[in-house]
Design a protein around this motif. Sequence first.
Motif, mmCIF file in Angstrom:
data_model
loop_
_atom_site.group_PDB
_atom_site.id
_atom_site.type_symbol
_atom_site.label_atom_id
_atom_site.label_comp_id
_atom_site.label_asym_id
_atom_site.label_seq_id
_atom_site.Cartn_x
_atom_site.Cartn_y
_atom_site.Cartn_z
ATOM 1 N N CYS A 283 47.610 -3.497 46.192
ATOM 2 C CA CYS A 283 47.874 -3.550 47.575
ATOM 3 C C CYS A 283 49.484 -4.528 47.769
ATOM 4 N N LEU A 284 48.951 -5.322 47.404
ATOM 5 C CA LEU A 284 49.814 -6.942 47.139
ATOM 6 C C LEU A 284 51.594 -7.070 46.585
ATOM 7 N N ILE A 285 50.043 -6.119 45.052
ATOM 8 C CA ILE A 285 51.993 -6.210 44.485
ATOM 9 C C ILE A 285 52.632 -5.305 44.986
ATOM 10 N N LEU A 286 51.895 -3.950 45.287
ATOM 11 C CA LEU A 286 53.483 -2.758 46.208
ATOM 12 C C LEU A 286 54.304 -3.520 47.358
ATOM 13 N N HIS A 287 53.568 -4.528 47.993
ATOM 14 C CA HIS A 287 54.411 -4.898 49.475
ATOM 15 C C HIS A 287 55.391 -6.045 48.872
ATOM 16 N N LEU A 288 55.174 -6.458 47.968
ATOM 17 C CA LEU A 288 55.772 -7.441 47.674
ATOM 18 C C LEU A 288 57.200 -6.958 46.318
ATOM 19 N N ALA A 289 56.664 -6.011 45.915
ATOM 20 C CA ALA A 289 58.001 -5.229 45.173
ATOM 21 C C ALA A 289 58.842 -4.602 46.720
ATOM 22 N N ARG A 290 57.987 -4.008 47.406
ATOM 23 C CA ARG A 290 58.655 -4.097 48.672
ATOM 24 C C ARG A 290 59.573 -5.190 49.598
ATOM 25 N N LYS A 291 58.642 -5.558 49.660
ATOM 26 C CA LYS A 291 59.866 -7.258 50.022
ATOM 27 C C LYS A 291 61.113 -7.206 49.138
ATOM 28 N N ALA A 292 60.719 -7.518 47.995
ATOM 29 C CA ALA A 292 62.254 -7.747 47.019
ATOM 30 C C ALA A 292 62.911 -6.753 46.589
ATOM 31 N N GLY A 293 63.128 -5.246 47.953
ATOM 32 C CA GLY A 293 64.179 -4.004 47.421
ATOM 33 C C GLY A 293 63.601 -3.536 46.568
ATOM 34 N N HIS A 294 62.476 -3.974 45.521
ATOM 35 C CA HIS A 294 62.387 -2.801 43.884
ATOM 36 C C HIS A 294 61.030 -2.192 43.887
ATOM 37 N N LEU A 295 61.825 -1.262 44.779
ATOM 38 C CA LEU A 295 60.987 0.106 44.799
ATOM 39 C C LEU A 295 61.794 1.145 43.976
ATOM 40 N N PRO A 296 60.589 2.276 43.159
ATOM 41 C CA PRO A 296 59.728 2.411 43.602
ATOM 42 C C PRO A 296 59.042 1.887 42.545
ATOM 43 N N LEU A 297 57.218 1.649 42.959
ATOM 44 C CA LEU A 297 57.068 0.678 41.489
ATOM 45 C C LEU A 297 56.477 1.688 40.914
ATOM 46 N N GLY A 298 56.602 1.508 39.875
ATOM 47 C CA GLY A 298 55.447 2.316 38.552
ATOM 48 C C GLY A 298 54.188 1.743 38.213
ATOM 49 N N THR A 299 53.778 2.800 38.018
ATOM 50 C CA THR A 299 51.766 3.039 38.197
ATOM 51 C C THR A 299 51.605 3.912 36.756
ATOM 52 N N PHE A 300 50.328 3.613 36.991
ATOM 53 C CA PHE A 300 49.810 4.649 36.313
ATOM 54 C C PHE A 300 48.778 4.864 36.882
ATOM 55 N N ASP A 301 48.223 3.981 38.342
ATOM 56 C CA ASP A 301 46.827 4.553 38.750
ATOM 57 C C ASP A 301 47.056 4.978 39.921
#
Length: 126
Positions: free
Chosen positions: A96-114
């Motif tokens: 959850c933190l990784i996603l929201h840090l990526a969002r804050k930095a403007g780097h979405l989407p966050l790629g994941t295998f999860d």
Amino acid sequence: MRAADSNILIRIVTGDDAGQTEVADRFIEKGAWVSTLAVAETAWVLRTGYRKNAAEVAAAVRMLINHEHLVLQDSDAVEAALELFQSRPALGFSDCLILHLARKAGHLPLGTFDRGLGRVEGAHKL
């Protein structure tokens, strides 16, 4: 301002070692900065080492956010991650933190295998 490592945060949250908890409290009493990595590591240690459930981990993170002597790095992202974690605890706080840090930095989407994380807005299941 000083900075606090996750082992300091664990003592503050758990109070499981009276001597170290007292030293930790004295160390931060004039203020301490806490990195997002230290918050994530604290959540992980509570979950895996102390066998705390998701609600207990969330309460600990909330305690750190609200602590009068702690200044959390990217506290807005930590807060948003906590809200997501509370609504979907199976994701794990760190994801959850990784996603929201990526969002804050403007780097979405966050790629994941999860698979679970991949269903959250802003993440992309690969």
